[in-house]
Design a protein around this motif. Structure first.
Motif, mmCIF file in Angstrom:
data_model
loop_
_atom_site.group_PDB
_atom_site.id
_atom_site.type_symbol
_atom_site.label_atom_id
_atom_site.label_comp_id
_atom_site.label_asym_id
_atom_site.label_seq_id
_atom_site.Cartn_x
_atom_site.Cartn_y
_atom_site.Cartn_z
ATOM 1 N N ALA A 95 5.068 105.312 -69.541
ATOM 2 C CA ALA A 95 5.432 106.325 -68.559
ATOM 3 C C ALA A 95 4.866 105.861 -67.220
ATOM 4 O O ALA A 95 3.673 105.569 -67.118
ATOM 5 N N VAL A 96 5.717 105.766 -66.209
ATOM 6 C CA VAL A 96 5.297 105.301 -64.896
ATOM 7 C C VAL A 96 5.398 106.473 -63.932
ATOM 8 O O VAL A 96 6.495 106.936 -63.615
ATOM 9 N N LEU A 97 4.239 106.962 -63.470
ATOM 10 C CA LEU A 97 4.198 108.117 -62.577
ATOM 11 C C LEU A 97 4.164 107.678 -61.123
ATOM 12 O O LEU A 97 3.449 106.744 -60.759
ATOM 13 N N ASN A 98 4.954 108.358 -60.303
ATOM 14 C CA ASN A 98 5.002 108.096 -58.868
ATOM 15 C C ASN A 98 5.165 106.613 -58.556
ATOM 16 O O ASN A 98 4.337 106.008 -57.862
ATOM 17 N N PRO A 99 6.204 105.982 -59.082
ATOM 18 C CA PRO A 99 6.382 104.536 -58.847
ATOM 19 C C PRO A 99 6.596 104.246 -57.368
ATOM 20 O O PRO A 99 7.346 104.970 -56.695
ATOM 21 N N PRO A 100 5.941 103.216 -56.823
ATOM 22 C CA PRO A 100 6.165 102.841 -55.425
ATOM 23 C C PRO A 100 7.582 102.309 -55.236
ATOM 24 O O PRO A 100 8.242 101.917 -56.208
ATOM 25 N N PRO A 101 8.074 102.290 -54.000
ATOM 26 C CA PRO A 101 9.489 101.955 -53.742
ATOM 27 C C PRO A 101 9.983 100.672 -54.399
ATOM 28 O O PRO A 101 11.068 100.679 -54.998
ATOM 29 N N PRO A 102 9.235 99.542 -54.340
ATOM 30 C CA PRO A 102 9.782 98.329 -54.977
ATOM 31 C C PRO A 102 9.988 98.480 -56.480
ATOM 32 O O PRO A 102 10.993 98.025 -57.017
ATOM 33 N N LEU A 103 9.035 99.133 -57.147
ATOM 34 C CA LEU A 103 9.160 99.314 -58.589
ATOM 35 C C LEU A 103 10.271 100.303 -58.911
ATOM 36 O O LEU A 103 11.035 100.127 -59.864
ATOM 37 N N LEU A 104 10.372 101.356 -58.115
ATOM 38 C CA LEU A 104 11.428 102.343 -58.304
ATOM 39 C C LEU A 104 12.803 101.683 -58.175
ATOM 40 O O LEU A 104 13.705 101.910 -58.992
ATOM 41 N N ALA A 105 12.951 100.850 -57.160
ATOM 42 C CA ALA A 105 14.232 100.174 -56.939
ATOM 43 C C ALA A 105 14.554 99.250 -58.107
ATOM 44 O O ALA A 105 15.710 99.144 -58.543
ATOM 45 N N GLU A 106 13.531 98.578 -58.648
ATOM 46 C CA GLU A 106 13.761 97.661 -59.755
ATOM 47 C C GLU A 106 14.198 98.411 -61.013
ATOM 48 O O GLU A 106 15.105 97.985 -61.728
ATOM 49 N N TYR A 107 13.572 99.548 -61.273
ATOM 50 C CA TYR A 107 13.970 100.326 -62.442
ATOM 51 C C TYR A 107 15.373 100.905 -62.272
ATOM 52 O O TYR A 107 16.147 100.985 -63.227
ATOM 53 N N ARG B 85 17.729 99.493 -60.708
ATOM 54 C CA ARG B 85 18.627 98.363 -60.981
ATOM 55 C C ARG B 85 18.787 98.173 -62.493
ATOM 56 O O ARG B 85 19.893 97.966 -63.001
ATOM 57 N N MET B 86 17.664 98.265 -63.224
ATOM 58 C CA MET B 86 17.724 98.072 -64.672
ATOM 59 C C MET B 86 18.519 99.180 -65.356
ATOM 60 O O MET B 86 19.277 98.928 -66.300
ATOM 61 N N ALA C 98 20.963 100.911 -64.004
ATOM 62 C CA ALA C 98 22.376 100.654 -63.700
ATOM 63 C C ALA C 98 22.919 99.510 -64.560
ATOM 64 O O ALA C 98 24.053 99.560 -65.054
ATOM 65 N N GLU C 99 22.086 98.490 -64.759
ATOM 66 C CA GLU C 99 22.494 97.347 -65.584
ATOM 67 C C GLU C 99 22.693 97.775 -67.025
ATOM 68 O O GLU C 99 23.647 97.349 -67.703
ATOM 69 N N GLU C 100 21.799 98.631 -67.513
ATOM 70 C CA GLU C 100 21.918 99.145 -68.877
ATOM 71 C C GLU C 100 23.212 99.955 -69.030
ATOM 72 O O GLU C 100 23.913 99.848 -70.041
ATOM 73 N N LYS C 101 23.508 100.748 -68.033
ATOM 74 C CA LYS C 101 24.735 101.559 -68.080
ATOM 75 C C LYS C 101 25.964 100.662 -68.145
ATOM 76 O O LYS C 101 26.893 100.909 -68.919
ATOM 77 N N ARG C 102 25.969 99.604 -67.341
ATOM 78 C CA ARG C 102 27.111 98.678 -67.352
ATOM 79 C C ARG C 102 27.226 97.978 -68.710
ATOM 80 O O ARG C 102 28.326 97.763 -69.220
ATOM 81 N N PHE C 103 26.057 97.629 -69.283
ATOM 82 C CA PHE C 103 26.063 96.967 -70.585
ATOM 83 C C PHE C 103 26.680 97.873 -71.650
ATOM 84 O O PHE C 103 27.525 97.438 -72.443
ATOM 85 N N PRO D 240 13.223 94.166 -72.334
ATOM 86 C CA PRO D 240 13.330 93.944 -70.893
ATOM 87 C C PRO D 240 12.190 94.600 -70.141
ATOM 88 O O PRO D 240 11.658 95.616 -70.558
ATOM 89 N N ARG D 241 11.809 94.000 -69.032
ATOM 90 C CA ARG D 241 10.775 94.582 -68.183
ATOM 91 C C ARG D 241 11.147 94.327 -66.736
ATOM 92 O O ARG D 241 11.952 93.441 -66.435
ATOM 93 N N PRO D 242 10.598 95.091 -65.821
ATOM 94 C CA PRO D 242 10.953 94.901 -64.410
ATOM 95 C C PRO D 242 10.549 93.522 -63.918
ATOM 96 O O PRO D 242 9.530 92.962 -64.326
ATOM 97 N N HIS D 243 11.360 92.955 -63.046
ATOM 98 C CA HIS D 243 11.061 91.652 -62.443
ATOM 99 C C HIS D 243 10.876 91.861 -60.946
ATOM 100 O O HIS D 243 11.809 92.192 -60.234
ATOM 101 N N LEU D 244 9.651 91.674 -60.488
ATOM 102 C CA LEU D 244 9.343 91.827 -59.075
ATOM 103 C C LEU D 244 8.873 90.497 -58.523
ATOM 104 O O LEU D 244 8.304 89.663 -59.238
#
Length: 790
Positions: free
Chosen positions: A425-437, A439-440, A442-447, A775-779
């Motif tokens: 559980a990731v609480l209050n994710p900062p903008p870069p991490l939020l954007a990465e999730y 993306r993931m 959206a990618e999962e939805k497309r898959f 899968p995990r976020p790639h920053l």
């Protein structure tokens, strides 16, 4: 907190005060629990070392905790050494006497510590005057939490009694300190407020997937014995709420009596009248109202009254009257539930996606919200195979269980990411991490959308081995999730779920309407309906079953045979619902004896005869049993004459074979359906079923585990029942593999000694087919805290 009387209590035993009595472990535990409930970590640890100094009459007591990375020990609190060293004194896990204890996980008792070759002097501690030294490791669930040390000026070791006492203390403290130690709050000075602070909490995998939403706290249900003393500010309002709650319970009892009247024996039906008499007794109402008038809150007044009335029954010498104490407690709980429901805020349709969080999010909680807006579930209790996790899997909602360190009430409204793949559980994710999730997600939805083209394709391996994929359902009468994802039928319809979200036992007609909808939706595909399976972690809110070991108790077929009127009502509803579709298969849970299947088949045949006389064109459908209890596996040849097929409940079979309570966080890590013993059992069952010409399928979370699917396919299992959400993924995997190539891997798996070895063996095979690690976020800068991932 009152420590002094207990302090003398314990000191007397271990240090020879003649006037003191022997302490119980429960008294010791109570002290630890009181200390552990302290909200401030620094104050909590200071209290621990201060109290132990007093209890043990020692000069020094120090607490060292492991850093979360398990590389160093830091002095977290001390009484007797210099306070300036707290947070500064740091040792490696093999450095000094304390490091030796941590590395060896053993107790060390010395008469002259500075003379020992392993001693390391830390100037800021000012510990040179102290010679005797006793240290014990703090271990929780096989992990080192820290080291607890006492010291004195004498030049002789501590006595064996003192050593035993400190070991006992350490065993109690380890669990309380574990959550604090693993968070790192005790040495990282975090802001006091949790709002807006980025944090990650690791739990247990509940259901895969990624979700993002606002944290919505699900108010936990409270039992009567959890009600705390409270006062009221408006006795008139509290009085009105109590009377309204009593009236609502009365209506519930009246309704339940009417619904079940024709299905209950007269003596059982009479209990409704007994409950009504107790509910409206002057003692209950007048005494509770008097306490409210005196200033008590309605809930606290109710608890006092119920306990007093129950005690009066319990003191009776008559066994019947003693048993009525349980009835009055049941009535009190019902009234309390109504009081609490009046306090619960009305839930309006949220304007944004939500993540539901609480101790355990129930099916009833899920029903309060629009399903499409639930983006995740977080539970501070439970495990991978608790009922909440199973339901989340069925609905395709990411879930993380066993988040012991998460305090949802402190994070209401926080933006939270539920990473079911990595159990985080990731609480209050900062903008870069939020954007990465995002993306993931959206990618999962497309898959998933890309897998839709496989919906009507069969699950056939590259070399032609056909696997039938069925779905598990039961939460919703709407059958579209399974049909939309290509289910070839229903392998497990959990009939208990409608019972769990109902406010009383549903009538035969109510069940008929529900079952008919499911059967028609899937016709002509088969629908396997399991009869009522309550007990364990599946409880009915209106039928309390309290047992010391519910998983070995009154559940499944044992419960329904003892409550034959409920079983007959359910079987009749299922048979009637099947008249137009003829796609029903009956499934019996928790079978462990031959006579259970004999009795069940007799009830079905009687129900068919009765319904035919009433003009319903019913017939005996295929009847199967679940292999969950190991004894049924060994009795297959004796059970075969009474069954038409077998369904293996992998969750419970694994639990019983390994003697692991899957809902107990202390041992749930030992639960794995790829344990060698489970694999041996599965091969044995398959061989027996083939010899007896019995079709066999596997349901449970094992059917959704890609690694397990490889093993099952290699063994020759050709029918799996899994959550609708996972069907497309597992179908893609099966269509990608070559079964003949898996046979040598299966042979190697047979030689493995643990589930870890089996999974390590299967990982390269999964990667070969494109099913690698989670899968995990790639920053760009994952080590940068500001980037949001550490």
């Amino acid at each position: 907190m009152h420590y002094l009387p207990i302090a003398g209590f314990i000191v007397g035993t271990f240090f020879g005060t003649a006037t003191m009595q022997q302490p119980s472990l429960s008294a010791l535990t109570a002290i630890v629990e009181q200390i552990a409930r302290t909200g401030d970590p620094e104050a909590m640890m200071s209290t621990i070392v201060q109290r132990l100094c007093q209890l043990m009459h020692v000069d020094v007591c120090s607490l060292y905790l492991c850093t979360p990375d398990q590389e160093h020990l830091i002095l977290a609190a001390t009484e007797g050494l210099s306070r300036e060293a707290v947070g500064k004194a740091r040792l490696k896990l093999d450095e000094g006497l304390v490091g030796h204890i941590a590395a060896s996980l053993s107790t060390l008792n010395l008469g002259d510590a500075p003379a020992d070759d392993r001693f390391v002097f830390i100037p800021e501690t000012h510990e040179m005057p102290y010679h005797r030294f006793l240290g014990v490791p703090l271990i929780h669930l096989r992990r080192l939490v820290g080291v607890l040390v006492v010291q004195g000026r004498e030049r002789e070791p501590f006595s064996q009694e003192v050593e035993a006492f400190l070991i006992t203390i350490a065993s109690q403290l380890a669990g309380s300190l574990h959550a604090l130690q693993s968070r790192g709050d005790w040495y990282e000075q975090r802001p006091r407020s949790n709002r807006g602070v980025y944090r990650r909490h690791v739990g247990l995998k509940g259901a895969p997937g990624l979700g993002l939403g606002r944290l919505w706290l699900v108010k936990p249900h409270m039992s009567l014995d959890q009600v705390q003393p409270g006062i009221n500010s408006d006795p008139v309002q509290e009085r009105d709420e109590l009377l309204a709650a009593i009236s609502m319970v009365s209506d519930e009892l009246e309704s339940g009596s009417g619904h079940l009247g024709s299905h209950l024996p007269s003596d059982v039906h009479a209990l409704f009248s007994v409950y009504q008499m107790m509910l409206h007794s002057p003692e209950l109402t007048q005494q509770t109202l008097a306490l409210i008038e005196a200033g008590d809150s309605a809930a606290w007044a109710l608890r006092q009254t119920i306990e007093q009335m129950a005690d009066q029954f319990h003191q009776s010498e008559d066994p019947y009257l003693r048993a009525r104490g349980e009835d009055i407690a049941n009535i009190g709980q019902r009234v309390l539930n109504q009081l609490l429901s009046r306090e619960r805020p009305v839930i309006e349709t949220p304007d944004e996606e939500l993540v539901l969080a609480g101790e355990l999010v129930s099916i009833a909680d899920l029903a309060d919200f629009p399903l499409q807006q639930i983006r995740g579930i977080l539970c501070t209790q439970g495990s991978t195979l608790s009922h909440t996790a199973i339901v989340a899997n069925a609905l395709g909602i990411p879930a993380v269980m066993g988040l012991e360190q998460l305090e949802p009430e402190h994070h209401r409204g926080a933006r939270v990411i539920v990473d079911g793949n990595r159990a985080e559980a990731v609480l209050n994710p900062p903008p870069p991490l939020l954007a990465e999730y995002k993306r993931m997600i959206a990618e999962e939805k497309r898959f998933m959308e890309g897998l839709e083209k496989l919906r009507d394709e069969p699950a056939v391996t590259q070399d032609g081995f056909r696997v039938t994929l069925l779905t598990n359902t039961g939460l919703l009468a709407d059958a579209t999730p399974g049909l939309q994802r290509g289910a070839e039928g229903v392998g497990l319809y959990r009939s208990e779920i409608p019972f769990m979200i109902h406010d009383s036992f549903p009538t035969e007609q109510e069940q008929f309407t529900l079952y008919q909808k499911v059967l028609k939706a899937y016709a002509p595909r088969p629908v396997t309906m399991r009869t009522l399976d309550i007990g364990g972690d599946k409880q009915l809110p209106y039928f309390d079953i309290s047992e010391s070991n519910p998983y070995l108790g009154w559940r499944g077929i044992r419960f329904t045979l003892d409550n034959a009127q409920l079983l007959i009502s359910q079987v009749r509803a299922m048979l009637r619902a099947n008249v137009d579709t003829d796609n029903l298969k009956l499934l019996v849970p928790m079978v462990g004896r031959v006579d259970e299947m004999q009795a069940f088949r007799q009830y079905v045949e009687k129900a068919v005869d009765s319904l035919l006389r009433e003009g319903h064109q019913v017939k005996v459908p295929p009847i199967g049993m679940m292999i969950e209890v190991p004894s049924s596996m060994l009795l297959l040849s004796k059970l075969a004459p009474y069954i038409d097929y077998v369904s293996i409940g992998s969750n419970d079979l694994t639990q019983y074979l390994l003697a692991v309570d899957r809902n107990n966080p202390r041992v749930s890590a030992l639960f794995d359906h790829l344990h060698p013993a489970v694999l041996v059992a599965l091969e044995y069952i398959l061989q027996q079923c083939k010899a007896l010409s019995l079709p066999v399928s596997i349901c449970g979370e094992m059917a959704s585990d890609p690694a397990a699917v490889l093993v099952l396919t290699a063994m020759g299992y050709d029918c799996l029942s899994l959550s609708a959400y996972n069907i497309p993924r597992i179908k893609l995997l099966i269509r990608s593999i070559n079964r003949d190539e898996l046979l040598p891997v299966l042979e190697q798996a047979r030689a493995c000694n643990s589930e870890a070895e089996v999974r390590a063996l299967l990982l390269p095979v999964l990667e070969q087919y494109g099913w690698g690690r989670e899968p995990r976020p790639h920053l760009n800068d994952p080590d940068n805290a500001e980037a949001g991932y550490q």
